[in-house]
Design an enzyme around this catalytic site. Structure first.
Site, short mmCIF file in Angstrom:
data_model
loop_
_atom_site.label_atom_id
_atom_site.label_comp_id
_atom_site.label_asym_id
_atom_site.label_seq_id
_atom_site.Cartn_x
_atom_site.Cartn_y
_atom_site.Cartn_z
NE ARG A 1 -5.06 2.53 0.70
CZ ARG A 1 -6.22 2.30 1.33
NH1 ARG A 1 -7.28 1.95 0.62
NH2 ARG A 1 -6.31 2.42 2.63
CE1 TYR B 1 -9.66 -8.62 7.26
CE2 TYR B 1 -7.84 -8.57 8.83
CZ TYR B 1 -8.71 -7.91 7.98
OH TYR B 1 -8.64 -6.55 7.84
CG ASP C 1 -2.10 -7.17 4.21
OD1 ASP C 1 -2.70 -8.11 4.79
OD2 ASP C 1 -2.68 -6.13 3.85
NE ARG D 1 -4.30 1.24 6.29
CZ ARG D 1 -5.59 1.29 6.58
NH1 ARG D 1 -6.26 2.41 6.40
NH2 ARG D 1 -6.21 0.23 7.03
NE ARG E 1 -0.41 -2.75 -5.25
CZ ARG E 1 -1.55 -2.72 -4.55
NH1 ARG E 1 -1.61 -2.10 -3.39
NH2 ARG E 1 -2.62 -3.33 -5.03
#
Length: 349
Positions: free
Chosen positions: A34, A154, A79, A30, A43
């Site tokens: 963010r 998921y 992703d 990552r 974003r």
């Protein structure tokens, strides 16, 4: 298909393939994300899925931490649910929630309705890889995919889950349906990674983020054979392959046996202990606790030196190399300056 790049001076590729790097290699899961203000600015104008399917945005976001931190590898911005979209699954990535599946897979009929990957649906990923190979110069590019079990969780749960109860219920109560689902997702994973390798990634990582929710016996019976098929199928492509999961200390031996060349280790297991569980001849990646990065520089410096020392002990115990990384992804509240200083520290060691 792109010709394989020759990057003989890459510390990351050296450590991942059992050679002596010229400095301790470091990158962060990552790292493109963010914690970076430049990422947040992009974003603010694009949803996660829009960003994942825009080759120029993927390229820019992937490059941001390389420019800022001088890390030894870039990881493709994407992703793990992208190949599911490429196979026609109706899903969205909901802010502050994660992937949400419109029609969860709960029955054998649902499994039968899953389609193979349509490579035309992931041309944006292929284009982004090609752009990055040109832009990165001597820095290697890591491609990735979600492992079959994590994607299955998921699909069956319909989104993120703390317990994975529905997933385990299918696995235990309907093993034939489960293995058919895993077979289809293994095919999907292989196809998605093949697209990335064909367009020039220098290494791959298989993220089995939720495998640590399983017992060793259940992992061995219901998951390991499918992950092993991913690595076996791609072994002749001759790129380093990393296998990573969270809370997988008890599974590390089985994860190594699946065929990866590098095994990721989270912070709960020391690298020296991981080396004993994995066995000789494979490199280790990890394993600084991401929360340490919020504790101030003295704590970061002390912990980072400990990880480097532990990595050296692991190599002395038979690991073929050590790649410095976190034990999971960069937390969004992390100060990017701390990451830059951490890279410089590790390189100095």
């Amino acid at each position: 298909m792109s010709a394989r790049r020759e990057l003989p001076d890459s510390p990351y590729l050296a450590a991942a393939t059992g050679r002596q790097p010229n400095r301790p290699p470091v990158w962060f899961m990552r790292q493109a994300g963010r914690s970076l203000p430049e990422y947040r600015a992009l974003r603010a104008q694009h949803s996660m899925l829009e960003a994942c399917f825009d080759p120029e945005l993927v390229c820019e976001i992937t490059l941001q931490p390389v420019r800022r931190h001088d890390v030894d590898a870039a990881i493709l911005f994407s992703d793990i649910v992208v190949p599911l979209l490429g196979a026609g699954v109706d899903l969205d990535i909901v802010p502050d929630v994660g992937p949400v599946i419109a029609n969860p897979v709960r029955t054998s009929a649902d499994v039968a309705g899953l389609r193979p990957l349509d490579p035309q649906q992931v041309t944006a990923v292929a284009s982004a890889v090609s752009l990055l190979v040109d832009a990165l110069g001597s820095v290697p590019l890591i491609g990735f995919a979600g492992a079959p079990f994590t994607m299955a969780s998921y699909l069956v749960e319909g989104g993120p889950s703390r317990t994975h109860a529905r997933t385990k219920a299918m696995m235990l109560a309907e093993p034939d349906t489960w293995h058919e689902l895993m077979t289809r997702l293994t095919d999907l994973t292989i196809a998605f990674l093949t697209v990335q390798i064909d367009h020039g990634v220098d290494a791959i990582q298989l993220f089995d983020s939720w495998a640590g929710t399983l017992s060793l016996a259940d992992y061995r019976r219901f998951v390991a054979p499918h992950s092993a098929r991913v690595f076996a199928t791609l072994a002749d492509r001759e790129v380093p392959m990393t296998h990573f999961g969270v809370q997988t200390g008890e599974l590390l031996g089985e994860m190594a046996a699946a065929g990866a060349t590098v095994v990721g280790v989270d912070w709960r297991t020391s690298l020296a202990d991981a080396a004993a569980r994995v066995g000789a001849g494979r490199a280790l990646q990890g394993n600084l606790d991401p929360a340490v990065l919020l504790a101030g520089w003295p704590a970061v410096e002390r912990a980072a030196k400990g990880v480097v020392a532990d990595g050296r002990a692991a190599v002395a115990a038979g690991a073929s190399g050590h790649v410095f990384n976190l034990g999971h992804g960069v937390l969004p509240e992390t100060d990017p300056g701390v990451l830059t200083d951490l890279v410089s520290l590790v390189h100095s060691l």
